[in-house]
Scaffold this active site. Structure first.
Site, mmCIF file in Angstrom:
data_model
loop_
_atom_site.group_PDB
_atom_site.id
_atom_site.type_symbol
_atom_site.label_atom_id
_atom_site.label_comp_id
_atom_site.label_asym_id
_atom_site.label_seq_id
_atom_site.Cartn_x
_atom_site.Cartn_y
_atom_site.Cartn_z
ATOM 1 N N HIS A 176 0.771 -1.097 -0.061
ATOM 2 C CA HIS A 176 0.006 -0.059 -0.106
ATOM 3 C C HIS A 176 0.752 1.348 0.002
ATOM 4 O O HIS A 176 0.513 2.469 -0.230
ATOM 5 C CB HIS A 176 -0.866 -0.092 1.128
ATOM 6 C CG HIS A 176 -0.289 0.158 2.616
ATOM 7 N ND1 HIS A 176 -0.053 -0.773 3.339
ATOM 8 C CD2 HIS A 176 -0.032 1.484 3.126
ATOM 9 C CE1 HIS A 176 0.458 -0.207 4.366
ATOM 10 N NE2 HIS A 176 0.235 1.227 4.423
ATOM 11 N N ASP A 206 0.172 -7.476 1.313
ATOM 12 C CA ASP A 206 0.457 -6.147 1.488
ATOM 13 C C ASP A 206 1.788 -6.085 1.438
ATOM 14 O O ASP A 206 2.496 -5.332 2.285
ATOM 15 C CB ASP A 206 -0.070 -5.592 2.479
ATOM 16 C CG ASP A 206 -0.091 -3.988 2.598
ATOM 17 O OD1 ASP A 206 0.108 -3.487 1.655
ATOM 18 O OD2 ASP A 206 -0.163 -3.486 3.945
ATOM 19 N N SER A 284 4.911 2.822 7.952
ATOM 20 C CA SER A 284 4.236 1.536 7.099
ATOM 21 C C SER A 284 5.278 1.262 6.190
ATOM 22 O O SER A 284 6.293 2.012 5.577
ATOM 23 C CB SER A 284 3.189 1.922 6.096
ATOM 24 O OG SER A 284 2.045 2.019 6.900
#
Length: 431
Positions: A176, A206, A284
């Site tokens: 993402h 992911d 992230s």
């Protein structure tokens, strides 16, 4: 909905000083008493004086022996009292050994974090996602300090990553973070900002792998084992919260829990590590590191509901590694699949109507493993082999424990009746 596209770290005694104190007290008091008792008579003679002297000597010896015996016995008769008295005495004999121990303990707890930041920090990178920017009414691209005017691209988002192969320039991050990117750049700890090539990405887990061509002076992380983590173990998160202005920020915490589930695309494929180490937007793709300096997780999400703090989630590195290796080797990832689409909205209905919870089959691909096994639309899958399935996330996590071509037993409910069939797992590729 696509096939199988589910919504979703020996001791020196203090006795001698005390004995000495007791001996001094014992010698002083009897001596003072004896002196006043036997020297006060003005009519004493030579013989009585010798007798008195003998008696005084005997008393002094007795007092000495008695004091020594008492001092020796005290720690055994009243251990708690003795300990409190000696440790609370503000003398160098009792406090000096304690202070260095306290200082060493404090330094020890802080030392690993400094070493982790020093050793792992250079392997953490910033990742920027550039995309075409929509034009304003004036016909100009919206201004941004990150605008790439030469290509008409603008930074649409940023995250973190970490180098896993310094020689080849491979970097791991979240899918993402780079999703939809038309250009990707990586900022290194030495100040360089380089264009990165997307080696491969997988939305189902992911995960994504990037590569930079200039591999000079790179530092790679050391990967750990996340298969046997201990709740309460200390961990460190490193990343770029808010972008490069806060590059390689270090936060600390513990493993709050393991095997957590989130209904998020990609994250639902794993039993996640929960941590209270601060994880913010931009973290992230960065590493979660144990106190041995080894990466045990990939920071991916946080629970951002109002009123909740300290709930970050990381993909376990041991679960992610097979997909990472596939992306490096082939540029794509493959996963075992039943070729069904699942809808979790059924579970709210099932709960209200006292029906069986499970993975509701919304569609079945003709000729796929599920169809061949006799599973049809509207069936509710409740088990894979002997493991219960209560949602689409449970189904994905269980299937990903197996390999393509493995045969599994699938338990499902149809019209209130439970059935068990055998299915051979097929293959789906990353998208």
């Amino acid at each position: 909905m696509n096939n199988d596209d589910f919504n979703s770290k020996e001791h020196e005694s203090n006795t001698p000083p005390v004995i000495e104190a007791i001996i001094l007290d014992s010698k002083t008091d009897p001596n003072s008493s004896t002196s006043s008792q036997f020297s006060s008579s003005p009519h004493s003679t030579s013989k009585p004086k010798r007798t008195i002297a003998a008696i005084a000597t005997l008393c002094l010896a007795s007092a000495f022996i008695g004091g020594l015996t008492t001092a020796t016995a005290l720690p055994h008769i009243y251990p708690n009292l003795f300990t409190v008295q000696t440790t609370s005495t503000p003398t160098s004999a009792t406090t000096t050994p304690t202070l260095p121990a306290t200082t060493l303990s404090t330094n020890t707890s802080q030392f690993p974090v400094a070493e982790i930041a020093k050793n792992v920090g250079p392997a953490v990178v910033g990742v920027s996602n550039f995309q075409s920017s929509p034009q304003s009414n004036s016909g100009y691209f919206r201004s941004s300090s990150n605008n790439n005017s030469s290509s008409g691209l603008q930074e649409a988002g940023s995250g973190s990553g970490f180098i896993i192969d310094a020689a080849k320039g491979y970097i791991v991050t979240n899918n993402h973070v780079i999703d939809g990117a038309q250009k990707i750049t990586v900022s290194l700890s030495d100040g360089r900002t380089l264009d990165a090539k997307l080696v491969g990405a997988d939305s189902r887990t992911d995960l994504a792998v990037l590569q930079i061509s200039d591999a000079q002076n790179l530092t790679a992380v050391t990967l750990g084992d996340s298969s046997n983590l201990e709740v309460g173990a200390s961990v460190v998160a490193i990343g770029n919260p808010g972008g490069n202005d806060f590059a390689r920020s270090v936060t600390t915490g513990v493993i709050s829990a393991t095997n957590r589930t989130l209904d998020l695309q990609g994250e639902s494929s794993f039993g996640l590590i929960q941590t209270d180490a601060a994880i913010n937007p931009g973290n992230s793709g960065g590493p979660l590191v144990d106190y041995q300096g080894k990466v045990i997780g990939i920071n991916s999400a946080k629970y951002a509901q109002t009123g909740f703090e300290g709930m970050g989630f990381s993909i376990p590195i041991s679960d992610a590694l097979p997909t990472i290796q596939q992306l490096i080797q082939t540029g794509k990832a493959t996963h075992p699949a039943l070729y069904v689409s699942v809808n979790d909205q059924y579970n709210a209905y099932a709960q209200s109507n006292n029906l069986t919870q499970g993975a509701y089959v919304a569609d079945v691909t003709a000729g796929g493993p599920a169809a061949k096994a006799g599973i049809t639309k509207d069936d509710v899958i409740t088990k894979i082999n002997d493991t219960a399935v209560k949602s689409s996330g449970d189904l994905v996590r269980e299937l990903y424990k197996y390999k393509i071509g493995d045969q599994i037993s699938v338990t499902f409910v149809r019209n209130g009746n439970t059935q068990v069939v055998q299915a051979t797992l097929g293959e789906i590729t990353s998208k």
